[in-house]
Every structure is written in structure tokens, then in C-alpha cells.
Motif scaffolding. Structure first.
Motif, PDB file in Angstrom:
ATOM      1  N   LEU A  54      -4.507  -9.353   7.679  1.00 19.33           N
ATOM      2  CA  LEU A  54      -4.026  -8.151   7.017  1.00 19.33           C
ATOM      3  C   LEU A  54      -4.614  -6.917   7.679  1.00 19.33           C
ATOM      4  O   LEU A  54      -5.791  -6.900   8.052  1.00 19.33           O
ATOM      5  CB  LEU A  54      -4.433  -8.149   5.539  1.00 19.33           C
ATOM      6  CG  LEU A  54      -3.959  -9.317   4.676  1.00 19.33           C
ATOM      7  CD1 LEU A  54      -4.439  -9.139   3.251  1.00 19.33           C
ATOM      8  CD2 LEU A  54      -2.461  -9.464   4.714  1.00 19.33           C
ATOM      9  N   ASN A  55      -3.790  -5.883   7.803  1.00 19.58           N
ATOM     10  CA  ASN A  55      -4.230  -4.618   8.368  1.00 19.58           C
ATOM     11  C   ASN A  55      -4.046  -3.543   7.296  1.00 19.58           C
ATOM     12  O   ASN A  55      -2.924  -3.119   7.012  1.00 19.58           O
ATOM     13  CB  ASN A  55      -3.406  -4.289   9.620  1.00 19.58           C
ATOM     14  CG  ASN A  55      -3.805  -2.980  10.258  1.00 19.58           C
ATOM     15  OD1 ASN A  55      -4.917  -2.493  10.072  1.00 19.58           O
ATOM     16  ND2 ASN A  55      -2.886  -2.405  11.008  1.00 19.58           N
ATOM     17  N   TYR A  56      -5.158  -3.137   6.681  1.00 18.95           N
ATOM     18  CA  TYR A  56      -5.112  -2.099   5.649  1.00 18.95           C
ATOM     19  C   TYR A  56      -4.797  -0.769   6.321  1.00 18.95           C
ATOM     20  O   TYR A  56      -5.517  -0.312   7.204  1.00 18.95           O
ATOM     21  CB  TYR A  56      -6.450  -2.043   4.907  1.00 18.95           C
ATOM     22  CG  TYR A  56      -6.599  -0.848   3.997  1.00 18.95           C
ATOM     23  CD1 TYR A  56      -5.757  -0.684   2.899  1.00 18.95           C
ATOM     24  CD2 TYR A  56      -7.567   0.114   4.233  1.00 18.95           C
ATOM     25  CE1 TYR A  56      -5.875   0.417   2.073  1.00 18.95           C
ATOM     26  CE2 TYR A  56      -7.701   1.215   3.400  1.00 18.95           C
ATOM     27  CZ  TYR A  56      -6.853   1.360   2.331  1.00 18.95           C
ATOM     28  OH  TYR A  56      -6.963   2.454   1.502  1.00 18.95           O
ATOM     29  N   LEU A  57      -3.699  -0.135   5.908  1.00 21.42           N
ATOM     30  CA  LEU A  57      -3.245   1.103   6.528  1.00 21.42           C
ATOM     31  C   LEU A  57      -3.741   2.354   5.802  1.00 21.42           C
ATOM     32  O   LEU A  57      -4.026   3.368   6.430  1.00 21.42           O
ATOM     33  CB  LEU A  57      -1.721   1.137   6.590  1.00 21.42           C
ATOM     34  CG  LEU A  57      -1.055  -0.008   7.360  1.00 21.42           C
ATOM     35  CD1 LEU A  57       0.456   0.084   7.227  1.00 21.42           C
ATOM     36  CD2 LEU A  57      -1.488  -0.012   8.812  1.00 21.42           C
ATOM     37  N   GLY A  58      -3.804   2.292   4.492  1.00 25.14           N
ATOM     38  CA  GLY A  58      -4.220   3.463   3.737  1.00 25.14           C
ATOM     39  C   GLY A  58      -3.774   3.389   2.296  1.00 25.14           C
ATOM     40  O   GLY A  58      -3.336   2.334   1.823  1.00 25.14           O
ATOM     41  N   LYS A  59      -3.874   4.518   1.614  1.00 23.13           N
ATOM     42  CA  LYS A  59      -3.585   4.561   0.182  1.00 23.13           C
ATOM     43  C   LYS A  59      -3.069   5.934  -0.199  1.00 23.13           C
ATOM     44  O   LYS A  59      -3.178   6.882   0.576  1.00 23.13           O
ATOM     45  CB  LYS A  59      -4.852   4.259  -0.604  1.00 23.13           C
ATOM     46  CG  LYS A  59      -5.854   5.384  -0.439  1.00 23.13           C
ATOM     47  CD  LYS A  59      -7.136   5.108  -1.082  1.00 23.13           C
ATOM     48  CE  LYS A  59      -8.182   6.141  -0.731  1.00 23.13           C
ATOM     49  NZ  LYS A  59      -7.932   7.063   0.348  1.00 23.13           N
TER      50      LYS A  59
END
Length: 168
Positions: free
Chosen positions: A98-103
Motif C-alpha cells: 500500500l502507498n499512502y498518498l494523503g488525507k
């Protein structure tokens, strides 16, 4: 599609019902969409800000503040670390990275954006979503997976935090 709309409407409606400043139920909604043309899974997950802040603070023993106005602490790394432990996807018996991109913030909810690249075509996906189940025993995590024009859903909780969806 009616099922997806009903769940989203319920989520939005119930998020406004609070007692003593707290919501009375614990629910997250995660949408996973397979983009065949780019070979990617795009993931959007909605959680309540106060619950997510509380679990990050308890789990990592750091003071993190999630807020529209001002964040404090190591927010990005804490979210990335937590999601990598609590949200897992498997295709062909291989765990996906998984690549967390932002929020972004939306009222009392936090919207988390995650992507998985280089995903081959698949007929089956295993989803584990244990987000917030370490904080609340009655946490429910709704997961919708969309491939082409098919949407299939799972309802996961502390006792059953993973499930398999078959396509085709």
C-alpha cells in the motif's frame, strides 16, 4: 449500486448523531476500485477524526492532533504505519504494498487516500480491514470493491477482520 448508496447515506446521516459530543456508533467505509488501464487499486477510506486520532495516540504513545485548522505531531508517518498494519490486500496469495498518498478533512470525518500500483488482473481479492478494531470492540468496517461495473461488499469487524471477494 443501491446498497452502496444506502450505506453511504447512513454513514453521513449517523455521523451527525452525537451524544456528549461523541457519535454513538463506530463505522468506517472503504472503497477500493481497480483501474484496469493503469493497473492500480485506488483506495478511499473514511473514518471519524476523533477515533483515528485517539487510536494513533494510544498505539504509538505520541501526541498527535488531527484538525482542520492545525495538525501536530508526526501525522503522516503515523497514519502510514497504522494503515500498513491494519489494512491489507492480497491477490494470488501475494500481499500488496500500500502507498499512502494523503488525507483530507470532511466535517467530522477523515478521508484517507491510498494506492497500490502494478496490480495484475485478478478474479479474487482478500481484504483485511482491522482499522479501529483495536480501540472499539463494536467497530464495523464496510468495504466496497469495484471492478469494471461490478461492486461487491464486505462487512468486517473485530471478530471477522478479513474476507474474500470473487469476481467473474
Amino acid at each position: 449500486m443501491k446498497k452502496l448508496t444506502l450505506i453511504l447515506v447512513c454513514f453521513v446521516m449517523f455521523s451527525s448523531f452525537k451524544t456528549n459530543g461523541r457519535h454513538e456508533f463506530f463505522l468506517s467505509v472503504t472503497e477500493i476500485e481497480y483501474k484496469k488501464d493503469s493497473g492500480a487499486l485506488q483506495i478511499i477510506s473514511r473514518v471519524f477524526i476523533d477515533d483515528f486520532q485517539k487510536v494513533l495516540n494510544q498505539r504509538y504513545g505520541k501526541e498527535i492532533s488531527l484538525s482542520h485548522e492545525k495538525e501536530t505531531g508526526d501525522v503522516r508517518n503515523s497514519i502510514d504505519k497504522y494503515l500498513s498494519q491494519k489494512l491489507n490486500l492480497m491477490i494470488n496469495d501475494e500481499k500488496l504494498k500500500l502507498n499512502y498518498l494523503g488525507k483530507e478533512y470532511d466535517g467530522d470525518q477523515l478521508i484517507l487516500y491510498v494506492e497500490v500500483e502494478n496490480v495484475p488482473d485478478f478474479k479474487q481479492i482478500e481484504v483485511q480491514n482491522a482499522v479501529l478494531t483495536d480501540l472499539y470492540d463494536d467497530q464495523k468496517n464496510v468495504v466496497h470493491v469495484k471492478m469494471d461495473d461490478q461492486i461487491k461488499s464486505l462487512l468486517l469487524d473485530k471478530d471477522r477482520d478479513k474476507g474474500v471477494i470473487n469476481f467473474g
